[in-house]
Design an enzyme around this catalytic site. Structure first.
Site, short mmCIF file in Angstrom:
data_model
loop_
_atom_site.label_atom_id
_atom_site.label_comp_id
_atom_site.label_asym_id
_atom_site.label_seq_id
_atom_site.Cartn_x
_atom_site.Cartn_y
_atom_site.Cartn_z
N GLU A 397 0.82 -1.22 0.00
CA GLU A 397 0.00 0.00 0.00
C GLU A 397 0.85 1.27 0.00
OE1 GLU A 397 -0.49 -2.66 1.85
OE2 GLU A 397 -2.44 -3.38 1.20
N PHE A 420 -9.33 -3.31 1.50
CA PHE A 420 -10.22 -2.99 2.62
C PHE A 420 -9.65 -1.73 3.26
CE2 PHE A 420 -11.07 -7.40 1.92
CZ PHE A 420 -12.39 -7.60 2.30
N ASP A 422 -9.19 -1.03 6.14
CA ASP A 422 -8.26 -1.39 7.23
C ASP A 422 -6.81 -1.39 6.77
OD1 ASP A 422 -10.40 -3.06 9.26
OD2 ASP A 422 -10.90 -2.90 7.15
N HIS A 464 -11.07 -6.29 9.19
CA HIS A 464 -11.78 -6.05 7.93
C HIS A 464 -13.07 -5.29 8.18
CE1 HIS A 464 -9.15 -9.35 6.67
NE2 HIS A 464 -9.40 -9.03 5.42
#
Ligand SMILES: Cc1ncc(C[n+]2csc(CCOP(=O)(O)OP(=O)(O)O)c2C)c(N)n1
Length: 657
Positions: A397, A420, A422, A464
């Site tokens: 990410e 997600f 999260d 999640h």
């Protein structure tokens, strides 16, 4: 030190000499100014100039370089005016950051220099994005990014090299191996023989060279550049050198053994090169002296210009308004053709139409290409828009968010899909430090939307299901959008994509397929920052957003009170007026959200209501939030966790106050 002039003309040898002399002489001047208290501290590149200068001079002027904190030679070699450099170091307006950032935390796009943020690491992902843009433009340009040896311990190094390798991006990663990371010697930083070995691990060519030998640096970078233009791919280039001064100027080098200092002093990149030029009859001592006086004069004149410039004074409006790039938000009305759509379809619609509208739009995310994303929002997109624009990413990410910033710098708009919401935690740094602060720091907007499938109620447990919008509402420079309905989602996402600023776009997973609405087929926009009263009432106002809107609707239908429901739709910018107007009318307010209570965005709304509506309130402002615990998995635990389970009781409590 052995110099091999290859086929380089005298002119090139001389240019390199002038190039390497300048940053040294600028730093020597700065040392005097530092002692006089006229300039702030910086990170010295003395002894390492051959790397900055040799590599910059091997590139074209319009090829991007991303320097780190010891690369003054990149700035001088790209022709950045010295008076502006000095203004920057003095925090003055004629610098590059309007006095808002210090030392080498700045870039100059007109010189194709993209400066670092303080955090070591993200530069490399940004370089990936810039290189990706070059590759998509097919313009045969390479990008250079620097890192220190210490910086390679950051995960961003791994992520960025991996992405560059998987995507065959034309980037040269230069590792400036100078022996220390602050006080930490290399032996405590990494455990490999050379960085070239690491390159092999990422599937790329890697070389180690003498970073104090300007001809070796210039020649190596020139050759690598030629090669990767023919055959686009990244290369890792380790340049061996040594940090001859303290970590930052004036911090000392007590922890460095004297023998090391002496050994490397013998290898000084300037005096050695100078001797070589004299021995090769390219330069005489007289010419050297006259060159030095020329540079000295330029430095002194430039310093005077900067020193004469006024000290900056603060202007509140300028500061507040410089958080975002202003843009004319074109409002496009929805047409009359409607189709009943789920939230997921309306988001997909928005993306598709935005891809048609903006041919420079890219989306990046895990499994979003052929697989269509875990929620299938980009299903079928590859067939229409191609793999160049619909990009599967490795699982990383942080570097992908940084790459999105690089794309923005180099002319693209981008969307990053978090698989997600999260998982944004591993991309948090570049969002809050790189994207959010960019426009304020140096007037470079970050044209990026981060899509965030968020929320609980789906039995997905602590990793999640989180509501993490407050991580971002707290960070100046981001916009935070959180629609509750398919109609709003499409219009707001279109506006978010049009917006040149970074937008965090929250999509509630439990709403993806559970609600439908008639949604216009045509492209349309909804302005960010405007709330919506979805149900009028007299007894109390529920201020909410996202899933809270649906809970409030459901529960207000179960009880006989007249409840006004306000859907904020956008958290930043916040529509304060609509909140105040509603609360002044009803006199009572519940702030409802799915997020936990402590530090949730509801705390700010509650505080604003208390501050601005106090005389109109007939009761304290209540907050209805989920528990201050992680999100549990098991159904009954999750129900107990969520704010909905306490909403009815809160309403009754407030009505009866
Ligand atoms: C993420 C992060 N952690 C810590 C720091 C503090 N810091 C700034 S420079 C530095 C040392 C960097 O060493 P290296 O990458 O080898 O570069 P050098 O200073 O030797 O040129 C440290 C620890 C930082 N800027 N960013």
């Amino acid at each position: 030190m052995k110099f091999n002039r290859k086929k380089f003309s005298d002119e090139i040898l001389l240019d390199l000499y002038k190039g390497i002399l300048k940053p040294r002489m600028v730093e020597e001047k700065m040392l005097i100014l530092l002692r006089q208290g006229k300039i702030s501290k910086w990170f010295s590149g003395i002894g390492q100039e051959a790397i900055s200068v040799g590599s910059t001079m091997a590139l074209d002027q319009d090829e991007y370089i991303l320097p780190m904190h010891r690369n003054l030679g990149v700035f001088t070699s790209k022709g950045v005016p010295l008076n502006r450099l000095f203004s920057q170091f003095q925090g003055k307006l004629n610098g590059f950051t309007k006095g808002r950032d210090r030392s080498f935390h700045f870039g100059s796009k007109e010189h194709y220099i993209i400066g670092m943020i303080s955090h070591l690491g993200p530069q490399m992902g940004v370089a990936d994005g810039i290189a990706l843009a070059n590759k998509l433009k097919e313009n045969d340009k390479v990008t250079i990014v620097f890192t220190g040896d210490g910086g390679t311990s950051e995960g961003d190094f791994h992520e960025s090299l991996n992405i560059a390798s998987v995507w065959n991006l034309p980037v040269i990663f230069i590792v400036e191996n100078n022996g220390y990371g602050l006080s930490t010697p290399n032996s405590e930083q990494y455990n490999c023989k050379s960085f070239a070995d690491k390159g092999v691990g990422y599937g790329m060519d890697a070389y180690t060279i003498d970073g104090n030998n300007i001809l070796e640096v210039y020649n190596s970078v020139s050759e690598i550049k030629k090669d990767i233009i023919k055959n686009p791919r990244p290369v890792l280039l380790e340049c061996l050198t040594f940090r001859m001064r303290g970590h930052e100027e004036a911090s000392g080098t007590k922890y460095v053994p004297d023998e090391l200092m002496e050994k490397w002093a013998q290898k000084d990149p300037i005096s050695n090169y100078e001797n070589f030029l004299i021995e090769s009859n390219v330069l005489s001592i007289e010419e050297i002296n006259s060159l030095k006086s020329e540079i000295k004069e330029e430095i002194n004149k430039s310093w005077q210009v900067a020193d004469d410039e006024n000290i900056l004074s603060a202007n509140l409006d300028t500061e507040i308004n410089d958080i975002y790039k202003l843009s004319k938000s074109e409002q496009i009305n929805p047409g009359n053709n409607l189709t009943n759509k789920r939230l997921i379809d309306s988001i997909s619609d928005s993306l598709k139409q935005s891809f048609e509208k903006h041919d420079n739009l890219i989306i990046m995310g895990q499994d979003i290409a052929e697989y269509g994303g875990v929620f299938k929002i980009t299903d079928g997109f590859v067939e229409i828009f191609g793999k160049g624009r619909i990009r599967n990413t490795p699982i990383c990410e942080s570097a992908i968010v940084s790459a999105a910033y690089g794309l923005s710098i180099n002319g693209f708009k981008s969307i990053v899909e978090m698989q997600f919401a999260d998982f944004v935690s591993t991309g948090f740094n570049p969002i809050v430090n790189l994207l959010a602060k960019s426009y304020y720091r140096w007037s470079e907007n970050a044209d990026v939307v981060v899509r965030m499938p968020t929320g609980a109620g789906v039995g997905a447990g602590p990793f999640h299901s989180q509501s993490n919008e407050a991580w971002f509402t707290h960070t100046p420079g981001l916009k935070v959008v959180y629609p509750a309905f398919p109609f709003d989602a499409k219009g707001l996402l279109n506006s978010s994509i049009n917006d040149p600023n970074p937008v965090m776009f929250f999509e509630h997973k439990a709403l993806y397929r559970s609600i439908t609405q008639d949604v216009p087929d045509n492209y349309y926009t909804i302005e960010l920052g405007i709330g919506n009263i979805i149900k009028e009432g007299e007894d109390l106002t529920i201020v909410t957003y996202g899933m809270g809107v649906h809970w409030a609707s459901e529960i207000s239908n179960e009880i006989e009170y007249s409840i006004e429901i306000l859907d904020l739709r956008t958290l930043i910018p916040l529509d304060k007026e609509i909140i105040f107007k509603s609360v002044k009318k009803t006199g009572k307010a519940i702030v409802l959200h799915e997020d936990c209570m402590t530090g949730g965005f509801g705390a700010d709304i509650s505080s604003l209501i208390s501050e601005y509506c106090f005389e109109h309130l007939d009761a304290p402002v209540l907050r209805c939030s989920s528990l201050d615990t992680p999100v549990p998995f098991s159904n009954n635990l999750e129900i107990n966790f969520l704010a909905k389970s306490r909403l009815k009781q809160k309403i009754i409590q407030l009505i009866n106050y």
